[in-house]
Scaffold this motif. Sequence first.
Motif, PDB file in Angstrom:
ATOM      1  N   SER A   1     -11.554   6.512  -0.671  1.00 64.55           N
ATOM      2  CA  SER A   1     -11.789   5.121  -0.026  1.00 64.55           C
ATOM      3  C   SER A   1     -10.733   4.166  -0.376  1.00 64.55           C
ATOM      4  N   ALA A   2     -10.038   4.448  -1.743  1.00 63.62           N
ATOM      5  CA  ALA A   2      -9.226   3.292  -2.245  1.00 63.62           C
ATOM      6  C   ALA A   2      -7.893   3.133  -1.228  1.00 63.62           C
ATOM      7  N   ILE A   3      -7.749   4.126  -0.208  1.00 70.48           N
ATOM      8  CA  ILE A   3      -6.810   3.877   0.500  1.00 70.48           C
ATOM      9  C   ILE A   3      -6.904   2.455   1.313  1.00 70.48           C
ATOM     10  N   ILE A   4      -7.853   2.228   1.518  1.00 73.59           N
ATOM     11  CA  ILE A   4      -8.308   0.773   2.195  1.00 73.59           C
ATOM     12  C   ILE A   4      -8.062  -0.267   1.681  1.00 73.59           C
ATOM     13  N   ARG A   5      -7.580  -0.320   0.529  1.00 68.51           N
ATOM     14  CA  ARG A   5      -7.441  -1.484  -0.307  1.00 68.51           C
ATOM     15  C   ARG A   5      -6.199  -1.294  -0.933  1.00 68.51           C
ATOM     16  N   SER A   6      -5.295  -0.513  -0.314  1.00 68.21           N
ATOM     17  CA  SER A   6      -3.891  -0.262  -1.125  1.00 68.21           C
ATOM     18  C   SER A   6      -2.971  -1.446  -0.994  1.00 68.21           C
ATOM     19  N   THR A   7      -3.322  -2.270  -0.111  1.00 66.18           N
ATOM     20  CA  THR A   7      -2.592  -3.653   0.054  1.00 66.18           C
ATOM     21  C   THR A   7      -3.337  -4.614   0.257  1.00 66.18           C
TER      22      THR A   7
END
Length: 304
Positions: free
Chosen positions: A22-28
Amino acid sequence: MRVSDEVQNALERNTPVVAIESAIIRSTGDKDIRLAKYNTAMDILGKLGVTPAVCAIIKGELVIGAGIEECEQLAFELDPLKTGRRDIPYMCSEQKSGLTTVSATMFMARRAGIRTVVTGAIGGVHREVHSSLDISSDLEALTEDDVVVACSGAKAILDLPKTLEYLETKNVPVIGCGTNEFTGYYTRSNLPLECRMDEPMQIAKMLNKKWDLELSGGAVVVADLSAEAKAVDHGAINELVNSAIDAAEKQGVVGKAVTPFLQKYLAERSDGELERLAEFAFAESLKLSGRLAVALASSAVDDV
């Protein structure tokens, strides 16, 4: 641990499932596109007939198959912590919410019976390891959890030769799917891979043999990014990374804050070009993970 009905049904039917960090949804930091990678994952895996299983920790509960509303909360409303495997007991006991990294996602996937995990790029040995001793827990988790991680190599901000060496020391297979070269997410590394397999079913058979022999631990499968990666000036990327590391040291950025700082620095200094390449690399990793999950599910049926 809560497994969504969709994921549970897929597992019971032995249809392919891919666990997504789920870290992908805060990668930016751009709120308008924070869920872009989530939507990309749903689209690509859905077209391959694969059930996506986003892993997250929500108010102390391990969730496998987080839905869009829960992911929106994690992206916008809550203040979730970046959660590695070692953080899980604390997060659960204190009923906190967290975005899982690769190491935490591997643990949760194995507990649920999911054999395939996807990320853009794994963590590894940091460039200043001689002074910081900073080595990602992703590498250690790969020695313990019997899962395969589909990715586009390791993050370009890392020491890629040392990362490969560490994986060899820990007996973690690194396989190039259609490629002979390790990659730094969106750039070539000029580091050759000893093991190349061009078809996911070949890889699935190798993994099943590994686990049948009770050789514990997982494997890393690297997607072929040759066309895009060749267009990137590896030397220029290294100079930019070194500049980012210097900036982090001057600003006193340490610990878990280092990687997000470096990624943001690189995106800004490249006018978004590296971010575009990262999105391409993640999409290729998703396609690879889906094909691997299909192959593993098919090989499991063949063995019955």
